[in-house]
Design a protein around this motif. Sequence first.
Motif, short mmCIF file in Angstrom:
data_model
loop_
_atom_site.label_atom_id
_atom_site.label_comp_id
_atom_site.label_asym_id
_atom_site.label_seq_id
_atom_site.Cartn_x
_atom_site.Cartn_y
_atom_site.Cartn_z
N GLN A 1 -2.44 -7.41 1.58
CA GLN A 1 -1.57 -7.33 2.75
C GLN A 1 -0.44 -6.32 2.55
N THR A 2 0.05 -6.22 1.32
CA THR A 2 1.09 -5.23 1.03
C THR A 2 0.55 -3.82 1.21
N HIS A 3 -0.68 -3.59 0.75
CA HIS A 3 -1.32 -2.29 0.98
C HIS A 3 -1.47 -2.02 2.47
N ALA A 4 -1.85 -3.04 3.22
CA ALA A 4 -2.06 -2.87 4.66
C ALA A 4 -0.77 -2.45 5.35
N VAL A 5 0.35 -3.03 4.95
CA VAL A 5 1.64 -2.70 5.56
C VAL A 5 2.07 -1.28 5.19
N MET A 6 1.94 -0.92 3.92
CA MET A 6 2.56 0.31 3.42
C MET A 6 1.73 1.58 3.66
N LEU A 7 0.43 1.45 3.85
CA LEU A 7 -0.45 2.63 3.82
C LEU A 7 -0.02 3.72 4.81
N ALA A 8 0.11 3.39 6.07
CA ALA A 8 0.44 4.42 7.06
C ALA A 8 1.81 5.05 6.79
N HIS A 9 2.76 4.26 6.29
CA HIS A 9 4.09 4.78 6.00
C HIS A 9 4.06 5.82 4.88
N VAL A 10 3.30 5.53 3.82
CA VAL A 10 3.25 6.48 2.71
C VAL A 10 2.47 7.73 3.10
N VAL A 11 1.43 7.58 3.90
CA VAL A 11 0.70 8.75 4.39
C VAL A 11 1.63 9.64 5.22
N ALA A 12 2.45 9.06 6.06
CA ALA A 12 3.42 9.84 6.83
C ALA A 12 4.40 10.55 5.90
N TYR A 13 4.85 9.87 4.86
CA TYR A 13 5.78 10.46 3.89
C TYR A 13 5.14 11.68 3.22
#
Length: 357
Positions: free
Chosen positions: A257-269
């Motif tokens: 679930q942590t991966h699910a939350v963070m993935l799009a944010h890190v890709v944007a970064y």
Amino acid sequence: MTREVHAFVYSALPSRVIFGAGRRADVAAELARLGCARPLIVTTHDQRMLGEALAHPFRDATLFSDATMHTPWDVTQRALHETARARADCVVAIGGGSSIGLSKAIALQTDLPQIVLPTTYAGSEVTPIIGETRDGEKRTQRTPKVLPEVVIYDVELTLSLPLAMSVASGLNAIAHAVEALYAEDRNPITSMMAEDAIASLAKALPNIAHTSDSIDARRLAQYGAWLGGTCLGMVGMGLHHKICHVLGGTFDLPHAQTHAVMLAHVVAYNAAAAPHAMTSIARALHTKDAWSGLHDLAKSLGAPLSLEALGMPEAGIDHALELVMRNAYSNPRAPEARALRIMLERAWKGEPPATAD
């Protein structure tokens, strides 16, 4: 599509992979092929019945059903004690990342061979990577000692995986492929596998959400997870995995679930620093850009979108940032404290990802 190919290094990993419905029946033959007869069967308490079913045919099998998320050292110590007491000559793990992580931890200390039957899309089963939690901090290492000798992908074992866990686990598998596309040591083979993994999972997960017992959708998701996990095992991961390890180990947040939350944010970064990876991700998702495509996929599947919903305290953001900045992983964009803090705040609140600092 023709790829531009430059000099690269490709190192295949020596796992035996058995793929297909009903293939859990091959466990006995695989144990015999390895010359083993006294398996320690590892699973979680919730999946104890699966472990009991595997143990049933073996006179000298021992079941350990206390595998725990993030592989805490005290659980590993108890499992090692049981391994020695039972004089086990191999480990058979059935389950997700918790069971597979404990199996690897036992192998790291004993050199026992492993047979792994995944029930989620975690991908850990095909990697020489282990993450262990000691003193409240999760640390990872790469060593061939923890690579399972045999992986049995039986799609029937994933049919009972709840939808919420299927979604989170599938997005976790996509994260492996995403970071492989901008890894410093990427190569044309892993890049092809990574894009196929993203495309397969992005197609399979909505079908699972619609018809959770679809063998075809589950098989495609398992195939995508295998590809993503294989990428994870062959090339280095970046900022996304660093952040998820910090958040999971420090605040005991659920891994997938942590991966699910963070993935799009890190890709944007990372977007501006890894344009070729962004093109591949967007192509696999059939979207205009990578980060919004990943966010929209997660949202459409009902995945968690905020760290707050996972139980992370807002006051923990500063501590998380401090740990992320320490011993940073290789990443296309260098860690910048101010930008990372803004990103973590957005992820905590559940806001859409943004490329601007």
